[in-house]
Design a protein around this motif. Structure first.
Motif, PDB file in Angstrom:
ATOM      1  N   GLY A   1       0.810  -1.208   0.000  1.00  0.00           N
ATOM      2  CA  GLY A   1       0.000   0.000   0.000  1.00  0.00           C
ATOM      3  C   GLY A   1       0.842   1.256   0.000  1.00  0.00           C
ATOM      4  N   VAL A   2       1.580   1.458   1.082  1.00  0.00           N
ATOM      5  CA  VAL A   2       2.327   2.693   1.271  1.00  0.00           C
ATOM      6  C   VAL A   2       3.693   2.657   0.574  1.00  0.00           C
ATOM      7  CG1 VAL A   2       3.374   4.186   3.017  1.00  0.00           C
ATOM      8  CG2 VAL A   2       1.121   3.175   3.429  1.00  0.00           C
ATOM      9  N   GLY A   3       4.374   1.533   0.642  1.00  0.00           N
ATOM     10  CA  GLY A   3       5.736   1.432   0.101  1.00  0.00           C
ATOM     11  C   GLY A   3       5.878   1.849  -1.355  1.00  0.00           C
ATOM     12  N   PRO A   4       5.033   1.324  -2.250  1.00  0.00           N
ATOM     13  CA  PRO A   4       5.184   1.676  -3.666  1.00  0.00           C
ATOM     14  C   PRO A   4       4.733   3.093  -4.009  1.00  0.00           C
ATOM     15  CG  PRO A   4       3.897  -0.359  -3.404  1.00  0.00           C
ATOM     16  CD  PRO A   4       4.075   0.252  -2.054  1.00  0.00           C
ATOM     17  N   LYS A   5       4.018   3.742  -3.127  1.00  0.00           N
ATOM     18  CA  LYS A   5       3.484   5.085  -3.374  1.00  0.00           C
ATOM     19  C   LYS A   5       4.589   6.103  -3.117  1.00  0.00           C
ATOM     20  CE  LYS A   5      -0.534   7.819  -2.035  1.00  0.00           C
ATOM     21  NZ  LYS A   5      -1.647   7.905  -1.079  1.00  0.00           N
ATOM     22  N   GLN A   6       4.960   6.854  -4.123  1.00  0.00           N
ATOM     23  CA  GLN A   6       6.104   7.755  -4.016  1.00  0.00           C
ATOM     24  C   GLN A   6       5.994   8.711  -2.830  1.00  0.00           C
ATOM     25  OE1 GLN A   6       7.101   9.662  -7.667  1.00  0.00           O
ATOM     26  NE2 GLN A   6       8.927  10.609  -6.841  1.00  0.00           N
ATOM     27  N   GLU A   7       4.802   9.245  -2.598  1.00  0.00           N
ATOM     28  CA  GLU A   7       4.648  10.182  -1.483  1.00  0.00           C
ATOM     29  C   GLU A   7       4.347   9.484  -0.170  1.00  0.00           C
ATOM     30  OE1 GLU A   7       0.632   9.998  -3.563  1.00  0.00           O
ATOM     31  OE2 GLU A   7       2.729   9.949  -4.137  1.00  0.00           O
TER      32      GLU A   7
ATOM     33  N   ILE B   1     -17.931  -9.157  20.627  1.00  0.00           N
ATOM     34  CA  ILE B   1     -17.097  -9.300  19.433  1.00  0.00           C
ATOM     35  C   ILE B   1     -16.079  -8.166  19.386  1.00  0.00           C
ATOM     36  CG2 ILE B   1     -17.089  -9.351  16.912  1.00  0.00           C
ATOM     37  CD1 ILE B   1     -19.955 -10.438  17.068  1.00  0.00           C
ATOM     38  N   ILE B   2     -14.834  -8.516  19.060  1.00  0.00           N
ATOM     39  CA  ILE B   2     -13.768  -7.533  18.874  1.00  0.00           C
ATOM     40  C   ILE B   2     -13.468  -7.463  17.378  1.00  0.00           C
ATOM     41  CG2 ILE B   2     -11.401  -6.869  19.448  1.00  0.00           C
ATOM     42  CD1 ILE B   2     -13.119  -7.023  21.915  1.00  0.00           C
ATOM     43  N   PHE B   3     -13.497  -6.252  16.824  1.00  0.00           N
ATOM     44  CA  PHE B   3     -13.209  -6.051  15.413  1.00  0.00           C
ATOM     45  C   PHE B   3     -11.843  -5.392  15.269  1.00  0.00           C
ATOM     46  CE2 PHE B   3     -17.827  -6.087  15.567  1.00  0.00           C
ATOM     47  CZ  PHE B   3     -18.145  -6.916  14.491  1.00  0.00           C
ATOM     48  N   PHE B   4     -11.043  -5.905  14.346  1.00  0.00           N
ATOM     49  CA  PHE B   4      -9.745  -5.334  14.011  1.00  0.00           C
ATOM     50  C   PHE B   4      -9.837  -4.823  12.576  1.00  0.00           C
ATOM     51  CE2 PHE B   4      -7.363  -6.944  17.556  1.00  0.00           C
ATOM     52  CZ  PHE B   4      -8.011  -8.110  17.902  1.00  0.00           C
ATOM     53  N   GLU B   5      -9.298  -3.641  12.349  1.00  0.00           N
ATOM     54  CA  GLU B   5      -9.237  -3.128  10.981  1.00  0.00           C
ATOM     55  C   GLU B   5      -7.861  -2.513  10.764  1.00  0.00           C
ATOM     56  OE1 GLU B   5     -12.133  -0.577   8.203  1.00  0.00           O
ATOM     57  OE2 GLU B   5     -11.446   0.491   9.989  1.00  0.00           O
ATOM     58  N   VAL B   6      -7.197  -2.954   9.722  1.00  0.00           N
ATOM     59  CA  VAL B   6      -5.933  -2.366   9.295  1.00  0.00           C
ATOM     60  C   VAL B   6      -6.174  -1.844   7.893  1.00  0.00           C
ATOM     61  CG1 VAL B   6      -3.512  -2.772   8.730  1.00  0.00           C
ATOM     62  CG2 VAL B   6      -4.548  -3.957  10.681  1.00  0.00           C
ATOM     63  N   LYS B   7      -5.977  -0.554   7.709  1.00  0.00           N
ATOM     64  CA  LYS B   7      -6.175   0.013   6.372  1.00  0.00           C
ATOM     65  C   LYS B   7      -5.093   1.042   6.096  1.00  0.00           C
ATOM     66  CE  LYS B   7      -9.605   3.476   7.750  1.00  0.00           C
ATOM     67  NZ  LYS B   7     -10.957   3.981   7.512  1.00  0.00           N
ATOM     68  N   ASP B   8      -4.927   1.327   4.832  1.00  0.00           N
ATOM     69  CA  ASP B   8      -3.942   2.319   4.426  1.00  0.00           C
ATOM     70  C   ASP B   8      -4.516   3.143   3.284  1.00  0.00           C
ATOM     71  OD1 ASP B   8      -2.938   1.241   1.705  1.00  0.00           O
ATOM     72  OD2 ASP B   8      -2.749  -0.494   3.024  1.00  0.00           O
ATOM     73  N   ASN B   9      -3.902   4.273   3.025  1.00  0.00           N
ATOM     74  CA  ASN B   9      -4.309   5.100   1.899  1.00  0.00           C
ATOM     75  C   ASN B   9      -3.296   4.987   0.768  1.00  0.00           C
ATOM     76  OD1 ASN B   9      -2.195   6.569   2.965  1.00  0.00           O
ATOM     77  ND2 ASN B   9      -3.281   8.521   3.003  1.00  0.00           N
ATOM     78  N   GLY B  10      -2.732   3.799   0.654  1.00  0.00           N
ATOM     79  CA  GLY B  10      -1.746   3.525  -0.387  1.00  0.00           C
ATOM     80  C   GLY B  10      -2.393   3.331  -1.739  1.00  0.00           C
ATOM     81  N   LEU B  11      -1.726   2.612  -2.604  1.00  0.00           N
ATOM     82  CA  LEU B  11      -2.174   2.456  -3.977  1.00  0.00           C
ATOM     83  C   LEU B  11      -3.464   1.660  -4.101  1.00  0.00           C
ATOM     84  CD1 LEU B  11       1.243   1.890  -5.726  1.00  0.00           C
ATOM     85  CD2 LEU B  11      -0.097   3.986  -5.568  1.00  0.00           C
TER      86      LEU B  11
END
Length: 129
Positions: free
Chosen positions: A76-82, A96-106
């Motif tokens: 996600g983040v690594g290939p994105k130049q900025e 219930i426990i909810f996990f969310e991992v998200k990015d604003n990458g490509l």
């Protein structure tokens, strides 16, 4: 940096001997992992977390979040130049426990290749307390 690296290695080695760990330990491990990646990526990698404090003593499998965070860094983040931001959210809804991992990458705009075949991947983990 050396402290975070040794903490990450220690946690990874200890994880094989424990079936479940407190979420607080898992979060500490993720924070150390991200700090190491921030040395690598500098200002290009930001990390945000929004964690319900009532979840911190919940038992989870060790290293359950690390592959998700690693994928956000790598694809996600690594290939994105900025660069970009990785967000970790942990919420409780009843038992219930909810996990969310998200990015604003490509994201879906990236060309992902797995075994020579373009693919789109998504993960969502849910644990029951």
């Amino acid at each position: 940096m050396i402290t975070q690296l040794s903490d990450v290695f220690r946690y990874a080695l200890d994880a094989h001997s424990e079936e479940l760990v407190n979420l607080s330990k898992e979060i500490e491990f993720i924070e150390n992992y991200v700090r190491i990646q921030q040395v690598r990526f500098g200002d290009r990698l930001h990390f945000e977390r929004d964690i319900d404090p009532t979840c911190m003593n919940t038992k989870v499998p060790p290293m359950i979040l690390q592959p998700l965070v690693e994928n956000s860094v790598k694809y996600g983040v690594g290939p994105k130049q900025e660069g970009g931001t990785i967000s970790l959210t942990v919420r409780r809804s009843g038992s219930i426990i909810f996990f969310e991992v998200k990015d604003n990458g490509l994201g879906i705009h990236a060309k992902k290749v797995i075994d020579g075949v373009p693919a789109e991947l998504g993960w969502r983990i849910q644990t029951f307390a």
